[in-house]
Scaffold this motif. Structure first.
Motif, PDB file in Angstrom:
ATOM      1  N   HIS A   1      -7.965   2.730  -5.604  1.00  0.00           N
ATOM      2  CA  HIS A   1      -9.373   1.965  -6.109  1.00  0.00           C
ATOM      3  C   HIS A   1     -10.120   2.495  -5.517  1.00  0.00           C
ATOM      4  N   LEU A   2      -9.720   2.603  -3.750  1.00  0.00           N
ATOM      5  CA  LEU A   2     -10.217   3.403  -3.006  1.00  0.00           C
ATOM      6  C   LEU A   2     -11.051   4.329  -2.835  1.00  0.00           C
ATOM      7  N   GLY A   3     -10.630   4.412  -3.248  1.00  0.00           N
ATOM      8  CA  GLY A   3     -11.160   6.208  -3.569  1.00  0.00           C
ATOM      9  C   GLY A   3     -11.884   6.575  -4.920  1.00  0.00           C
ATOM     10  N   VAL A   4     -11.802   5.545  -6.306  1.00  0.00           N
ATOM     11  CA  VAL A   4     -12.763   5.459  -7.379  1.00  0.00           C
ATOM     12  C   VAL A   4     -14.105   4.541  -6.557  1.00  0.00           C
ATOM     13  N   ASN A   5     -14.035   3.459  -5.163  1.00  0.00           N
ATOM     14  CA  ASN A   5     -15.370   2.776  -5.173  1.00  0.00           C
ATOM     15  C   ASN A   5     -15.409   4.277  -3.767  1.00  0.00           C
TER      16      ASN A   5
ATOM     17  N   VAL B   1     -13.087  11.124 -15.984  1.00  0.00           N
ATOM     18  CA  VAL B   1     -12.935  10.042 -16.926  1.00  0.00           C
ATOM     19  C   VAL B   1     -14.046   8.420 -16.740  1.00  0.00           C
ATOM     20  N   ASP B   2     -13.866   7.622 -17.211  1.00  0.00           N
ATOM     21  CA  ASP B   2     -14.502   6.367 -16.728  1.00  0.00           C
ATOM     22  C   ASP B   2     -14.210   5.593 -15.836  1.00  0.00           C
ATOM     23  N   ALA B   3     -14.734   4.771 -15.740  1.00  0.00           N
ATOM     24  CA  ALA B   3     -14.373   3.115 -14.558  1.00  0.00           C
ATOM     25  C   ALA B   3     -15.687   1.890 -15.225  1.00  0.00           C
ATOM     26  N   GLY B   4     -14.721   1.601 -14.086  1.00  0.00           N
ATOM     27  CA  GLY B   4     -15.350  -0.412 -14.777  1.00  0.00           C
ATOM     28  C   GLY B   4     -16.291  -0.618 -13.997  1.00  0.00           C
ATOM     29  N   ARG B   5     -17.927  -0.514 -13.782  1.00  0.00           N
ATOM     30  CA  ARG B   5     -18.774  -0.867 -12.541  1.00  0.00           C
ATOM     31  C   ARG B   5     -18.710  -2.811 -12.603  1.00  0.00           C
ATOM     32  N   VAL B   6     -18.926  -3.265 -11.342  1.00  0.00           N
ATOM     33  CA  VAL B   6     -18.912  -4.779 -12.023  1.00  0.00           C
ATOM     34  C   VAL B   6     -20.638  -5.215 -11.812  1.00  0.00           C
ATOM     35  N   ASP B   7     -21.298  -5.657 -11.995  1.00  0.00           N
ATOM     36  CA  ASP B   7     -22.595  -6.139 -11.582  1.00  0.00           C
ATOM     37  C   ASP B   7     -22.690  -7.248  -9.794  1.00  0.00           C
ATOM     38  N   GLY B   8     -23.804  -7.344  -9.315  1.00  0.00           N
ATOM     39  CA  GLY B   8     -23.853  -7.743  -8.037  1.00  0.00           C
ATOM     40  C   GLY B   8     -24.052  -6.820  -6.829  1.00  0.00           C
ATOM     41  N   ASP B   9     -23.861  -7.771  -5.806  1.00  0.00           N
ATOM     42  CA  ASP B   9     -23.882  -7.411  -4.560  1.00  0.00           C
ATOM     43  C   ASP B   9     -22.336  -7.348  -4.541  1.00  0.00           C
ATOM     44  N   HIS B  10     -21.965  -6.491  -4.071  1.00  0.00           N
ATOM     45  CA  HIS B  10     -20.222  -6.374  -3.947  1.00  0.00           C
ATOM     46  C   HIS B  10     -20.184  -4.982  -3.241  1.00  0.00           C
ATOM     47  N   HIS B  11     -19.168  -4.943  -2.393  1.00  0.00           N
ATOM     48  CA  HIS B  11     -18.111  -3.615  -2.244  1.00  0.00           C
ATOM     49  C   HIS B  11     -18.260  -2.694  -2.611  1.00  0.00           C
ATOM     50  N   ARG B  12     -17.252  -3.451  -2.910  1.00  0.00           N
ATOM     51  CA  ARG B  12     -16.955  -2.682  -3.826  1.00  0.00           C
ATOM     52  C   ARG B  12     -16.679  -2.570  -5.234  1.00  0.00           C
ATOM     53  N   PRO B  13     -17.466  -2.007  -6.234  1.00  0.00           N
ATOM     54  CA  PRO B  13     -18.412  -2.592  -8.242  1.00  0.00           C
ATOM     55  C   PRO B  13     -17.468  -1.574  -8.486  1.00  0.00           C
ATOM     56  N   TRP B  14     -16.276  -0.873  -8.539  1.00  0.00           N
ATOM     57  CA  TRP B  14     -15.848   0.083  -9.139  1.00  0.00           C
ATOM     58  C   TRP B  14     -14.619  -0.579  -9.562  1.00  0.00           C
ATOM     59  N   PHE B  15     -13.961  -0.441 -10.761  1.00  0.00           N
ATOM     60  CA  PHE B  15     -12.399  -0.386 -10.729  1.00  0.00           C
ATOM     61  C   PHE B  15     -11.801   1.293 -11.355  1.00  0.00           C
ATOM     62  N   GLY B  16     -10.560   1.571 -11.892  1.00  0.00           N
ATOM     63  CA  GLY B  16      -9.937   2.331 -12.195  1.00  0.00           C
ATOM     64  C   GLY B  16      -9.514   1.829 -13.250  1.00  0.00           C
ATOM     65  N   GLY B  17      -8.298   1.161 -12.587  1.00  0.00           N
ATOM     66  CA  GLY B  17      -7.860   1.106 -14.130  1.00  0.00           C
ATOM     67  C   GLY B  17      -7.686  -0.470 -14.890  1.00  0.00           C
ATOM     68  N   THR B  18      -7.726  -1.795 -13.894  1.00  0.00           N
ATOM     69  CA  THR B  18      -7.422  -3.201 -14.937  1.00  0.00           C
ATOM     70  C   THR B  18      -8.611  -4.125 -14.264  1.00  0.00           C
ATOM     71  N   LEU B  19      -8.873  -4.584 -14.470  1.00  0.00           N
ATOM     72  CA  LEU B  19      -9.685  -6.209 -13.756  1.00  0.00           C
ATOM     73  C   LEU B  19      -9.213  -6.939 -14.782  1.00  0.00           C
TER      74      LEU B  19
END
Length: 315
Positions: A90-94, A140-158
């Motif tokens: 998760h850290l690496g994806v972000n 590969v794909d990643a998920g990105r979440v809206d908003g001002d967030h330090h870690r907006p990305w996730f690789g596997g599951t939310l």
């Protein structure tokens, strides 16, 4: 959000590592507390393979992420290597998502679900180093979440709901290790858990329901081998959104073991819908992503095709 498909119109692609400057982030608590020993081994073996190592680990995950982002922005890296489990991935994806810097995962954590979905070596440092030295990459794909967030990305599951509550409970314990800790947390939390009212909007279609949990899956499994969305792929430009609608506690305990084989999907309370954009609404719920506390709901997520280049086995 911008149109995800427009960001990578070519779709998934493969390539090679273009240089030898490697940033290394190690979770010292990975591999039953032997993360530092594994980190020292990686330094030796990657050095012997001709890589120059930039040490980026920090006292916290946030500090390590800041170190990695700074090194990438200053053009100091050709590759980022993270050693640990899904949290380190998760850290690496972000750090790497949306950049040209490839990510290599040395999967030595308790939960290595993203590595498993990508076909990476798991708990095998020698094979991981050989994979990095071979230098083959895949987008590969990643998920990105809206908003001002330090870690907006996730690789596997939310995910948000019972599983997030259990994850928080399990993270607070140092014993037992592995999947047993999660299973024990399930037993601890289930007697006091009630179904949650959600609104889930997938590509504009809104569903209001009471549910035990909602999972936005880019990868097929989480929690150390629970195949919650067994048909999810990390390069198809879509999420698999799994909703477990309200069921009784005894029924939940009956269905729960089936998640390890993915056969829970046949239960009438399980709904899986595929889509690119998800709006998740509920009151008082904290979502987790890749096993890490993430942010409060409501939240809006979009899949970004080809967002991350990852190092994968050559064959």
């Amino acid at each position: 959000m911008p149109d995800a498909a427009a960001e990578n119109p070519a779709g998934p692609r493969s390539g090679e590592i273009s240089g030898t400057r490697v940033g290394l982030v190690v979770n010292p608590h990975a591999a039953a507390g032997s993360g530092n020993r594994i980190g020292a081994r990686l330094v030796r073996e990657l050095g012997a393979a001709g890589f120059d190592i930039v040490h980026l680990s920090g006292p916290t995950a946030g500090a390590a992420l800041a170190n990695a982002r700074r090194s990438i922005s200053e053009d100091r890296l050709d590759l980022l290597v993270v050693a640990g489990g899904d949290g380190m991935t998760h850290l690496g994806v972000n750090a790497c998502a949306g950049t040209d810097i490839p990510l290599a995962v040395v999967a030595v954590g308790t939960g290595n679900d993203i590595a498993g979905a990508l076909g990476l070596p798991v708990r095998d440092v020698e094979a991981s180093v050989a994979m990095i030295a071979a230098g083959r990459t895949r987008s590969v794909d990643a998920g990105r979440v809206d908003g001002d967030h330090h870690r907006p990305w996730f690789g596997g599951t939310l995910y948000a709901g019972f599983d997030a509550v259990v994850n928080a409970r399990a993270n607070a314990w140092s014993w037992p290790r592995g999947q047993s800790r999660y299973n024990l947390a399930v037993v601890r939390e289930l007697p006091v858990f009630s179904a949650i009212p959600y609104a889930v909007t997938i590509d504009g279609t809104r569903t209001e329901t009471e549910a035990m949990l909602v999972i936005v899956a880019n990868a097929s499994s989480y929690g150390g081998g629970m195949h919650v969305a067994p048909h999810a792929l990390m390069d198809d430009g879509l999420f698999d959104v799994m909703i477990l609608h309200k069921i009784s506690r005894p029924e939940f305990l009956r269905v729960f073991p089936k998640v390890f084989s993915g056969t829970h999907v046949d239960h009438p309370a399980v709904q899986i819908t595929r889509g690119r954009r998800v709006l998740l609404e509920a009151d008082g719920i904290t979502a987790f992503a890749d096993g890490e506390p993430f942010r409060r709901v409501p939240l809006r997520a979009e899949v970004v095709p080809g967002a991350v280049r990852v190092v994968v086995p050559a064959s």
